[in-house]
Design an enzyme around this catalytic site. Sequence first.
Site, PDB file in Angstrom:
ATOM      1  N   GLU A 291     -11.875 -78.186  90.678  1.00 41.95           N
ATOM      2  CA  GLU A 291     -10.673 -78.233  91.540  1.00 41.95           C
ATOM      3  C   GLU A 291     -10.394 -79.676  91.964  1.00 41.95           C
ATOM      4  O   GLU A 291     -11.253 -80.356  92.542  1.00 41.95           O
ATOM      5  CB  GLU A 291     -10.870 -77.336  92.762  1.00 41.95           C
ATOM      6  CG  GLU A 291      -9.571 -77.148  93.510  1.00 41.95           C
ATOM      7  CD  GLU A 291      -9.668 -76.098  94.620  1.00 41.95           C
ATOM      8  OE1 GLU A 291     -10.366 -75.069  94.429  1.00 41.95           O
ATOM      9  OE2 GLU A 291      -9.036 -76.303  95.660  1.00 41.95           O
TER      10      GLU A 291
ATOM     11  N   HIS B  73      -2.690 -81.932  97.306  1.00 46.97           N
ATOM     12  CA  HIS B  73      -2.844 -81.141  96.076  1.00 46.97           C
ATOM     13  C   HIS B  73      -1.846 -81.579  95.027  1.00 46.97           C
ATOM     14  O   HIS B  73      -2.173 -81.716  93.855  1.00 46.97           O
ATOM     15  CB  HIS B  73      -2.604 -79.659  96.389  1.00 46.97           C
ATOM     16  CG  HIS B  73      -3.853 -78.966  96.837  1.00 46.97           C
ATOM     17  ND1 HIS B  73      -3.985 -77.599  96.883  1.00 46.97           N
ATOM     18  CD2 HIS B  73      -5.034 -79.454  97.256  1.00 46.97           C
ATOM     19  CE1 HIS B  73      -5.185 -77.290  97.319  1.00 46.97           C
ATOM     20  NE2 HIS B  73      -5.836 -78.395  97.547  1.00 46.97           N
TER      21      HIS B  73
ATOM     22  N   LYS C 124     -13.460 -69.758 101.653  1.00 45.98           N
ATOM     23  CA  LYS C 124     -13.345 -70.206 100.250  1.00 45.98           C
ATOM     24  C   LYS C 124     -13.336 -71.730 100.215  1.00 45.98           C
ATOM     25  O   LYS C 124     -13.976 -72.351  99.361  1.00 45.98           O
ATOM     26  CB  LYS C 124     -12.073 -69.622  99.626  1.00 45.98           C
ATOM     27  CG  LYS C 124     -11.925 -69.872  98.144  1.00 45.98           C
ATOM     28  CD  LYS C 124     -11.263 -71.186  97.795  1.00 45.98           C
ATOM     29  CE  LYS C 124     -11.147 -71.367  96.302  1.00 45.98           C
ATOM     30  NZ  LYS C 124     -10.660 -72.704  95.922  1.00 45.98           N
TER      31      LYS C 124
ATOM     32  N   ASP D 146     -28.309 -71.370  92.048  1.00 42.20           N
ATOM     33  CA  ASP D 146     -27.585 -70.159  91.656  1.00 42.20           C
ATOM     34  C   ASP D 146     -26.409 -69.945  92.612  1.00 42.20           C
ATOM     35  O   ASP D 146     -26.580 -69.438  93.716  1.00 42.20           O
ATOM     36  CB  ASP D 146     -28.581 -68.987  91.707  1.00 42.20           C
ATOM     37  CG  ASP D 146     -27.959 -67.658  91.349  1.00 42.20           C
ATOM     38  OD1 ASP D 146     -26.721 -67.556  91.298  1.00 42.20           O
ATOM     39  OD2 ASP D 146     -28.730 -66.707  91.115  1.00 42.20           O
TER      40      ASP D 146
END
Length: 425
Positions: free
Chosen positions: A85, A378, A265, A281
């Site tokens: 991202e 962004h 998130k 992991d």
Amino acid sequence: MSKTVSGFSKLNKIEKIDWLISNFFNNDEKVAKCLAQYWNSNKILQDLHDDFIENTISNFYMPFAIAPNFVINGKDYTIPMTIEESSVVAAASLVAKFWSTRGGFKATVISTVKIGQVHFMFEGNKIALQNYFSSKKEGLFKVTEEITKNMKKRGGGILDIELRDKTAELNNYYQLHVTFETADSMGANFINSCLEAIANEFENEGIQIVMSILSNYVPDCLVRAEVSCKVNELYAENSALFAQKFVQAVQIANAEPHRAVTHNKGIMNGVDAVVLATGNDFRAIEAGAHAYAAKDGQYKSLTNATIENGIFKFWIEVPLALGTVGGLTKLHPLSKLSLQLLGNPSAKELMEIIAVAGLAQNFAALRALTTTGIQKGHMKMHLTNIIKQLGATESEKQFLINYFENKTVTHNAVVEAYNKLVGDK
Ligand code: MEV
């Protein structure tokens, strides 16, 4: 035509690719070339990657980046991040620099207990079961001695084995709830091996073992990271309003699960990137973090913020079961390098670093959301990605970046501007 195949894993890499392109890509050789261009010319390295999983046909590259200027508990860190991202690493670096001039991040490991369970069914008398467990308990520790020998030397091992009555949740269901300390390893294999040995020893005619497996819900493998400063040092313009809106943004995530999921998130953008870079992991970390966010019966923010007596405080508490030995950590050359870059931390120190990465990412997101909005940053990255796809030259790139300084970036608008630019030449 059926696309099922038997004995596939026994085919070599070329044969696997032949099967793939003849069944799914109309024998298009370009597909084979696309896969082959990511093979590593170093055979030893390629063999290593081939053997991580079954049926490897290529390598899937992810960017590996570093975010400098983190100060954690007074120590400088450059943090490795693996993530696709576009804005995450830039945000981490900016926030690291920002807090480095305001005392840095403080982090502490609260606890490091891991959990495993032997799930079983028993239809008989509860007291008889309790007595059987009591008579067996010492033996359950004993059968794991061979497995726990090395772990004990490193300060780990089995902490306790408890019999838990779960019949209120499910008829005849009980479990052996086992707690572990796994020192610097994540401990999945160690825990599962212990559990299987315990289950074998515990099983009898009346006890039907269903399964033995570690739990990725580790609320007692917990770390806290924090930043704080005077409200008036927080933001260039109207710092008090900024602090207030920031705290409100966290309160909204605590009150409202839709927002909480996106809020968390954003935290996981930072957490996962370092978890991946260090060969840990990320699925286990994700599952455990989200379960923890719902521990009060409603899904909430993993971070919290307050303003008290003119001081802004922002912190995270998150369970992180990590390792700095074992698994992929030293096997993958880049994970090994990542750990070296971090000064070969203990698992505890890595918990602190990763909690900080999550907190920093959340700070960046909330700062943008409550001020300029998230799209500004962004879209800047989006614009450079589109320009790159178009194959623009350096001077065309600069022209387009200037051109879109005060315009809305959409894919179409960029393509149009580019076409006009090259058409005009
Ligand atoms: C995007 O990957 C993450 C954010 O949506 C997080 C947030 O909204 O807090 C920006």
